[in-house]
Design a protein around this motif. Structure first.
Motif, PDB file in Angstrom:
ATOM      1  N   GLY A  66       0.828  -1.200   0.000  1.00 41.74           N
ATOM      2  CA  GLY A  66       0.000   0.000   0.000  1.00 41.74           C
ATOM      3  C   GLY A  66       0.859   1.244   0.000  1.00 41.74           C
ATOM      4  N   TRP A  79      -3.407  -6.247   0.539  1.00 45.25           N
ATOM      5  CA  TRP A  79      -3.367  -4.952  -0.142  1.00 45.25           C
ATOM      6  C   TRP A  79      -4.273  -3.992   0.618  1.00 45.25           C
ATOM      7  CZ3 TRP A  79      -1.342  -4.142  -5.424  1.00 45.25           C
ATOM      8  CH2 TRP A  79      -0.591  -5.239  -5.879  1.00 45.25           C
ATOM      9  N   GLU A 108      -5.121  -0.862  -0.011  1.00 40.69           N
ATOM     10  CA  GLU A 108      -5.865   0.153  -0.754  1.00 40.69           C
ATOM     11  C   GLU A 108      -6.736  -0.507  -1.815  1.00 40.69           C
ATOM     12  OE1 GLU A 108      -2.936   4.016  -0.670  1.00 40.69           O
ATOM     13  OE2 GLU A 108      -2.405   2.361  -2.010  1.00 40.69           O
ATOM     14  N   TYR A 129      -9.796  -4.184   2.257  1.00 40.50           N
ATOM     15  CA  TYR A 129      -8.479  -4.648   1.837  1.00 40.50           C
ATOM     16  C   TYR A 129      -8.647  -5.747   0.814  1.00 40.50           C
ATOM     17  CZ  TYR A 129      -9.515  -8.564   4.926  1.00 40.50           C
ATOM     18  OH  TYR A 129     -10.110  -9.643   5.512  1.00 40.50           O
ATOM     19  N   THR A 184      -1.225   4.988   5.146  1.00 40.28           N
ATOM     20  CA  THR A 184      -0.400   4.222   4.215  1.00 40.28           C
ATOM     21  C   THR A 184       0.853   4.985   3.809  1.00 40.28           C
ATOM     22  OG1 THR A 184      -1.767   5.025   2.379  1.00 40.28           O
ATOM     23  CG2 THR A 184      -2.326   2.879   3.312  1.00 40.28           C
TER      24      THR A 184
END
Length: 438
Positions: free
Chosen positions: A96, A221, A223, A238, A395
């Motif tokens: 991210g 992940w 984002e 996510y 992030t």
């Protein structure tokens, strides 16, 4: 005298009964929570009857990833990880904000230092197999339709179901465990409904034939971007890529209901758009897709309470036990099943009905003491990540900090030593104790 001898308001001709339909405890549902409950009850010498509406093996929507918390429970059930189909992982890879960070599972005395991946197609079958080996009785294709209530005590004393032959059958026991999933028809029939003040999520996933199938890290992940409205919108949730080890990867996403956009998201299309942006060599293409995209609800943070009422105990998704921090459900379902079994065994040893009931009423308290404060923190976390500005900031500035991210991994995965841990453990445990266990 056994409580199963109480009179119930069921016409004799309404359903068929026989001695094989009586037990000390009935468990409705043979998923991880039900199988674990049945295993530990059977190990303690109780007559346990498990009623499962489907037949094994069967597909279930899941990420298939198991953290060290779940591995600990599997170990306690004597499950062997040396058999074909298990793939070990060393930790979590987080992606991210342009950062890629690999975080090994923490080295703890309380939990093993590795996680696992196993497809749910046969994972549940393995668990219920252990319960059957321990002495539990399993009836597949037996769909529970309603509870049997004693009119004098207003307690559940069994269930009615349709068996594999389509016959209406009654099963009797003084205690019933609802392990029948998020919808939990049995809980609803007993007047135990969902709470609107708890977070809810949706998970969708599919499988792709991929060279990444033997990845030894779980990949998350942070984002999820949705461009369907003409502009990029960062959604709460996510994505994941978990290698299954059989030539395929489990690829999916989870989204939380902490923003107004939750109801309007087309999750399956979002997954398609997200995977289409992945590197071509990973093979996340329509031609390589194995099976359709499937979705399921993620009931979080005790979204159905009370967890015990009138002879019925709730475990797993039926009691909304998914971790709000990371969407993990299997570990907590199995832990709750173990706790429920211990409470039931202790309750049956008490000499009077009143003493047994006092012990059973302790089950919700144990759950609150164990998870309540931590789940409260998780609800705050869900609200925070529902703010796109916060996620962008987190992030951008949080991921590059390895020490902070190690702390975050322990927090999100709930992996700490209960005592004698390091400073991170003490902070997390302290926050969980201070947070109200509402």
């Amino acid at each position: 005298m056994s409580e199963t001898s109480e009179t119930v308001s069921t016409p004799p001709s309404a359903s068929r009964e026989c001695p094989q339909h009586e037990a000390d405890v009935i468990v409705v549902g043979a998923g991880p929570s039900g199988a674990t409950t049945a295993y530990h009850l059977a190990q303690a010498g109780l007559d346990v009857l498990v009623l499962e509406k489907t037949a094994f093996p069967r597909e279930k929507v899941c990420g298939d990833g198991l953290t060290p918390r779940a591995v600990k429970q599997l170990t306690s059930m004597g499950v062997s990880f040396e058999d074909k189909g298990w793939i070990r992982n060393h930790g979590l890879r987080i992606i991210g904000g342009g950062v890629r960070l690999e975080l090994p599972w923490p080295e703890l005395a309380e939990y093993p230092g590795f996680g696992l991946v196993r497809t749910r197609y046969d994972f549940d079958e393995i668990l219920i197999g252990r319960a059957v080996e321990a002495g539990a009785r399993l009836l597949e294709r037996t769909n529970v339709t309603e509870p049997v209530i004693d009119p004098r005590s207003n307690r559940i004393v069994g269930v009615r179901a349709k068996n594999a032959d389509g016959e209406r059958v009654s099963y009797r026991a003084p205690l019933v465990v609802a392990a029948d999933g998020n919808s939990s028809r049995l809980s609803v029939a007993m007047g135990i409904r969902k709470r609107d003040d708890r977070p809810m999520g949706v998970a969708v996933r599919t499988y792709f034939t991929s060279p990444r199938h033997d990845d030894d890290y779980l990949e998350s992940w942070l984002e999820l971007w949705d461009s369907s409205g003409g502009k990029d919108v960062l959604l709460p949730g996510y994505g994941w890529v978990f290698g299954v080890g059989d030539g395929t990867s489990n690829v999916g996403l989870g989204i939380l209901n902490s923003t107004a956009s939750f109801q309007d998201v087309d999750y399956r299309n979002l997954l398609r758009r997200w995977t289409s942006s992945m590197p071509e060599e990973w093979g996340f293409t329509e031609d390589n897709q194995r099976g359709r995209i499937r979705g399921a609800a993620l009931p979080m943070g005790f979204n159905r309470t009370p967890h015990y009422s009138r002879g019925l105990l709730l475990v797993g998704d039926a009691g909304g036990m998914v971790n709000p921090f990371n969407g993990e459900g299997i570990a907590y379902a199995m832990e709750a099943g173990h706790i429920a079994a211990d409470v039931i065994v202790q309750a049956r040893s008490r000499p009077t009905r009143q003493a047994r009931e006092r012990t059973l009423l302790g089950y919700p308290r144990i759950l609150r003491d164990t998870y309540g404060g931590y789940y409260t923190l998780g609800r705050y976390f869900v609200k925070m990540i529902g703010n796109p500005d916060f996620m962008k900031y987190a992030t951008k500035y949080g991921l590059p900090q390895p020490l902070l991210m190690r702390f975050t991994l322990k927090l999100l995965a709930n992996l700490t030593e209960p005592s004698h841990g390091d400073a991170m453990d003490r902070v997390i445990n302290g926050l969980s104790k201070m947070a109200p266990a509402a």
